[in-house]
Motif scaffolding. Sequence first.
Motif, PDB file in Angstrom:
ATOM      1  N   PRO A   1      -4.439 -10.428   6.069  1.00  0.00           N
ATOM      2  CA  PRO A   1      -3.569 -10.337   4.883  1.00  0.00           C
ATOM      3  C   PRO A   1      -3.772 -11.483   3.895  1.00  0.00           C
ATOM      4  CG  PRO A   1      -2.317  -9.962   6.894  1.00  0.00           C
ATOM      5  CD  PRO A   1      -3.664 -10.439   7.316  1.00  0.00           C
ATOM      6  N   ILE A   2      -4.097 -12.673   4.415  1.00  0.00           N
ATOM      7  CA  ILE A   2      -4.366 -13.818   3.532  1.00  0.00           C
ATOM      8  C   ILE A   2      -5.593 -13.542   2.677  1.00  0.00           C
ATOM      9  CG2 ILE A   2      -4.998 -16.268   3.472  1.00  0.00           C
ATOM     10  CD1 ILE A   2      -3.371 -16.615   6.051  1.00  0.00           C
ATOM     11  N   LEU A   3      -6.607 -12.925   3.289  1.00  0.00           N
ATOM     12  CA  LEU A   3      -7.827 -12.582   2.541  1.00  0.00           C
ATOM     13  C   LEU A   3      -7.534 -11.557   1.454  1.00  0.00           C
ATOM     14  CD1 LEU A   3     -10.550 -12.335   5.340  1.00  0.00           C
ATOM     15  CD2 LEU A   3     -10.372 -14.058   3.554  1.00  0.00           C
ATOM     16  N   TYR A   4      -6.641 -10.600   1.735  1.00  0.00           N
ATOM     17  CA  TYR A   4      -6.304  -9.596   0.722  1.00  0.00           C
ATOM     18  C   TYR A   4      -5.778 -10.273  -0.544  1.00  0.00           C
ATOM     19  CZ  TYR A   4      -6.378  -6.286   4.653  1.00  0.00           C
ATOM     20  OH  TYR A   4      -6.747  -5.546   5.737  1.00  0.00           O
ATOM     21  N   VAL A   5      -4.966 -11.331  -0.354  1.00  0.00           N
ATOM     22  CA  VAL A   5      -4.360 -12.024  -1.492  1.00  0.00           C
ATOM     23  C   VAL A   5      -5.370 -12.937  -2.185  1.00  0.00           C
ATOM     24  CG1 VAL A   5      -2.558 -13.657  -2.186  1.00  0.00           C
ATOM     25  CG2 VAL A   5      -2.065 -11.900  -0.464  1.00  0.00           C
ATOM     26  N   ILE A   6      -6.168 -13.656  -1.389  1.00  0.00           N
ATOM     27  CA  ILE A   6      -7.108 -14.631  -1.967  1.00  0.00           C
ATOM     28  C   ILE A   6      -8.310 -13.938  -2.599  1.00  0.00           C
ATOM     29  CG2 ILE A   6      -8.682 -16.542  -1.425  1.00  0.00           C
ATOM     30  CD1 ILE A   6      -6.741 -17.372   0.777  1.00  0.00           C
ATOM     31  N   VAL A   7      -8.899 -12.977  -1.892  1.00  0.00           N
ATOM     32  CA  VAL A   7     -10.146 -12.349  -2.343  1.00  0.00           C
ATOM     33  C   VAL A   7      -9.886 -11.019  -3.054  1.00  0.00           C
ATOM     34  CG1 VAL A   7     -12.424 -11.544  -1.610  1.00  0.00           C
ATOM     35  CG2 VAL A   7     -11.321 -13.412  -0.374  1.00  0.00           C
ATOM     36  N   GLY A   8      -8.855 -10.301  -2.627  1.00  0.00           N
ATOM     37  CA  GLY A   8      -8.631  -8.945  -3.142  1.00  0.00           C
ATOM     38  C   GLY A   8      -7.966  -8.928  -4.509  1.00  0.00           C
ATOM     39  N   GLU A   9      -8.776  -8.895  -5.540  1.00  0.00           N
ATOM     40  CA  GLU A   9      -8.242  -8.861  -6.907  1.00  0.00           C
ATOM     41  C   GLU A   9      -7.442  -7.580  -7.140  1.00  0.00           C
ATOM     42  OE1 GLU A   9      -9.947  -8.995 -11.480  1.00  0.00           O
ATOM     43  OE2 GLU A   9     -11.115  -9.945  -9.876  1.00  0.00           O
ATOM     44  N   ASN A  10      -7.935  -6.456  -6.653  1.00  0.00           N
ATOM     45  CA  ASN A  10      -7.218  -5.183  -6.795  1.00  0.00           C
ATOM     46  C   ASN A  10      -5.893  -5.202  -6.043  1.00  0.00           C
ATOM     47  OD1 ASN A  10      -9.243  -4.101  -8.379  1.00  0.00           O
ATOM     48  ND2 ASN A  10     -10.314  -3.148  -6.660  1.00  0.00           N
ATOM     49  N   PHE A  11      -5.874  -5.880  -4.882  1.00  0.00           N
ATOM     50  CA  PHE A  11      -4.637  -5.972  -4.106  1.00  0.00           C
ATOM     51  C   PHE A  11      -3.603  -6.804  -4.858  1.00  0.00           C
ATOM     52  CE2 PHE A  11      -1.856  -7.964  -0.957  1.00  0.00           C
ATOM     53  CZ  PHE A  11      -1.400  -6.846  -0.271  1.00  0.00           C
ATOM     54  N   ARG A  12      -4.040  -7.932  -5.429  1.00  0.00           N
ATOM     55  CA  ARG A  12      -3.116  -8.768  -6.210  1.00  0.00           C
ATOM     56  C   ARG A  12      -2.552  -7.987  -7.393  1.00  0.00           C
ATOM     57  NH1 ARG A  12      -7.219 -12.609  -5.628  1.00  0.00           N
ATOM     58  NH2 ARG A  12      -7.742 -12.465  -7.841  1.00  0.00           N
ATOM     59  N   LYS A  13      -3.396  -7.174  -8.008  1.00  0.00           N
ATOM     60  CA  LYS A  13      -2.949  -6.344  -9.127  1.00  0.00           C
ATOM     61  C   LYS A  13      -1.886  -5.349  -8.661  1.00  0.00           C
ATOM     62  CE  LYS A  13      -4.786  -3.276 -12.723  1.00  0.00           C
ATOM     63  NZ  LYS A  13      -6.000  -2.565 -13.209  1.00  0.00           N
ATOM     64  N   LYS A  14      -2.103  -4.777  -7.480  1.00  0.00           N
ATOM     65  CA  LYS A  14      -1.124  -3.831  -6.927  1.00  0.00           C
ATOM     66  C   LYS A  14       0.206  -4.523  -6.649  1.00  0.00           C
ATOM     67  CE  LYS A  14      -3.327   0.188  -5.038  1.00  0.00           C
ATOM     68  NZ  LYS A  14      -3.077   1.253  -4.067  1.00  0.00           N
TER      69      LYS A  14
ATOM     70  N   PHE B   1       0.818  -1.218   0.000  1.00  0.00           N
ATOM     71  CA  PHE B   1       0.000   0.000   0.000  1.00  0.00           C
ATOM     72  C   PHE B   1       0.855   1.273   0.000  1.00  0.00           C
ATOM     73  CE2 PHE B   1      -3.684  -2.484   2.020  1.00  0.00           C
ATOM     74  CZ  PHE B   1      -4.369  -2.548   0.817  1.00  0.00           C
ATOM     75  N   CYS B   2       1.984   1.246   0.709  1.00  0.00           N
ATOM     76  CA  CYS B   2       2.795   2.464   0.860  1.00  0.00           C
ATOM     77  C   CYS B   2       3.736   2.714  -0.313  1.00  0.00           C
ATOM     78  CB  CYS B   2       3.605   2.402   2.154  1.00  0.00           C
ATOM     79  SG  CYS B   2       2.604   2.424   3.648  1.00  0.00           S
ATOM     80  N   LEU B   3       4.275   1.649  -0.907  1.00  0.00           N
ATOM     81  CA  LEU B   3       5.287   1.806  -1.951  1.00  0.00           C
ATOM     82  C   LEU B   3       4.717   1.852  -3.358  1.00  0.00           C
ATOM     83  CD1 LEU B   3       8.154  -0.532  -0.653  1.00  0.00           C
ATOM     84  CD2 LEU B   3       7.848   1.923  -0.297  1.00  0.00           C
ATOM     85  N   HIS B   4       3.437   1.469  -3.512  1.00  0.00           N
ATOM     86  CA  HIS B   4       2.839   1.507  -4.849  1.00  0.00           C
ATOM     87  C   HIS B   4       2.725   2.950  -5.333  1.00  0.00           C
ATOM     88  CE1 HIS B   4      -0.076   0.820  -8.109  1.00  0.00           C
ATOM     89  NE2 HIS B   4       0.358  -0.425  -8.081  1.00  0.00           N
ATOM     90  N   GLN B   5       2.948   3.133  -6.647  1.00  0.00           N
ATOM     91  CA  GLN B   5       2.954   4.485  -7.215  1.00  0.00           C
ATOM     92  C   GLN B   5       1.605   5.180  -7.112  1.00  0.00           C
ATOM     93  OE1 GLN B   5       4.458   3.872 -11.200  1.00  0.00           O
ATOM     94  NE2 GLN B   5       6.561   4.375 -10.601  1.00  0.00           N
ATOM     95  N   LYS B   6       0.532   4.407  -7.317  1.00  0.00           N
ATOM     96  CA  LYS B   6      -0.801   5.006  -7.265  1.00  0.00           C
ATOM     97  C   LYS B   6      -1.215   5.271  -5.823  1.00  0.00           C
ATOM     98  CE  LYS B   6      -2.504   2.782 -11.502  1.00  0.00           C
ATOM     99  NZ  LYS B   6      -3.487   1.830 -12.049  1.00  0.00           N
ATOM    100  N   ALA B   7      -1.921   6.370  -5.618  1.00  0.00           N
ATOM    101  CA  ALA B   7      -2.417   6.705  -4.272  1.00  0.00           C
ATOM    102  C   ALA B   7      -3.477   5.698  -3.837  1.00  0.00           C
ATOM    103  CB  ALA B   7      -3.005   8.110  -4.274  1.00  0.00           C
ATOM    104  N   CYS B   8      -3.539   5.448  -2.540  1.00  0.00           N
ATOM    105  CA  CYS B   8      -4.525   4.492  -2.008  1.00  0.00           C
ATOM    106  C   CYS B   8      -5.937   5.053  -2.129  1.00  0.00           C
ATOM    107  CB  CYS B   8      -4.233   4.189  -0.542  1.00  0.00           C
ATOM    108  SG  CYS B   8      -2.750   3.212  -0.270  1.00  0.00           S
ATOM    109  N   THR B   9      -6.886   4.157  -2.398  1.00  0.00           N
ATOM    110  CA  THR B   9      -8.292   4.540  -2.358  1.00  0.00           C
ATOM    111  C   THR B   9      -8.712   4.691  -0.896  1.00  0.00           C
ATOM    112  OG1 THR B   9      -9.061   2.247  -2.283  1.00  0.00           O
ATOM    113  CG2 THR B   9      -8.732   3.232  -4.476  1.00  0.00           C
TER     114      THR B   9
END
Length: 324
Positions: A277-290, A32-40
Amino acid sequence: KTKEWSFTVLPVYILLVAVLGIVFNAFVLMVFCLHQKACTVAEIYLSNLAAADLLLTAFLPVWAVNASRKFNWPFSDSVCRLASLSINMNTYCSVYFLVLVSLDRYVALVHPLSHGRIRSPKYAKLGCVMVWGLGLLLSTPMLIYREVNYFSCVNITVCYVNYPNITVELLFDGVLTVFGFIIPISIISFCTVKIVHALNNRPTEGLNGQKSEHKATILVLAVLVAFLVCWVPFHLIRIVEMLLTAEVLTDCSLIAIQHECKQIFTYFAYFNSVFNPILYVIVGENFRKKVKELFKQRRNGVKISMTSTRSDLSRSVKTEHFSS
């Protein structure tokens, strides 16, 4: 009487939760912190939730050592207070970050046009600061009443909450139950019902913005369900403990059951800090993209750095050649 598993299985479990929680939540914060795009707005809340989980898991090794020593406290009074503060702050902050996430999803799906200004990063960050402040304020009893004492009758040093009387104990336990469970869970439940209803009445196909909101909402719902599964038993057993303390319930067998269940449900609740954090990876499609974009961004940065280094070396060699 404390069961033998508390000295053998429990320390290993706590240490495992601590290591996984620290690694996973640090990874989430890094993305979340190092990605170029600002967080939603939702990502701002989820990153603060990860920070609260990281705070809890960072102090869990202290409790693992304490359990392995048969709850004979080996650390200072300050560590006792800070380790207890981390647990209470996680209890309050986690649930209120989820309240903010629920309200954000509620506004985004149920009232997308009327309250759009509220859903801005500026207000999201302000809300997070207020939650951290509230968590610290509600956790101050741990700084005031937690202490380390040696009990010569059993030859053990204990880190425990030493309330001056039962009234004060019931007061602070009641505050935890009301502000850490009843109020936030009521808000989350209301928002969740409205969110699910809105999702059922909305087509998933359509504009990219709608698809993105839908994906973010599915992740939020998964995180909410995980939180409820992990933390509701803890709060229910705390209510039973309050009733026993107030002598509303007086069954001796219930006291023994409550003591065992409190240990089990407390440490089960801590697993939520690993589960998120496991849910972010399994369910979070936007997170995986990030994550993919971040690694691509890092890889490209390394390539550019190597290319520029080679160019500098080449120029240096040419300069030396001409000068000679």
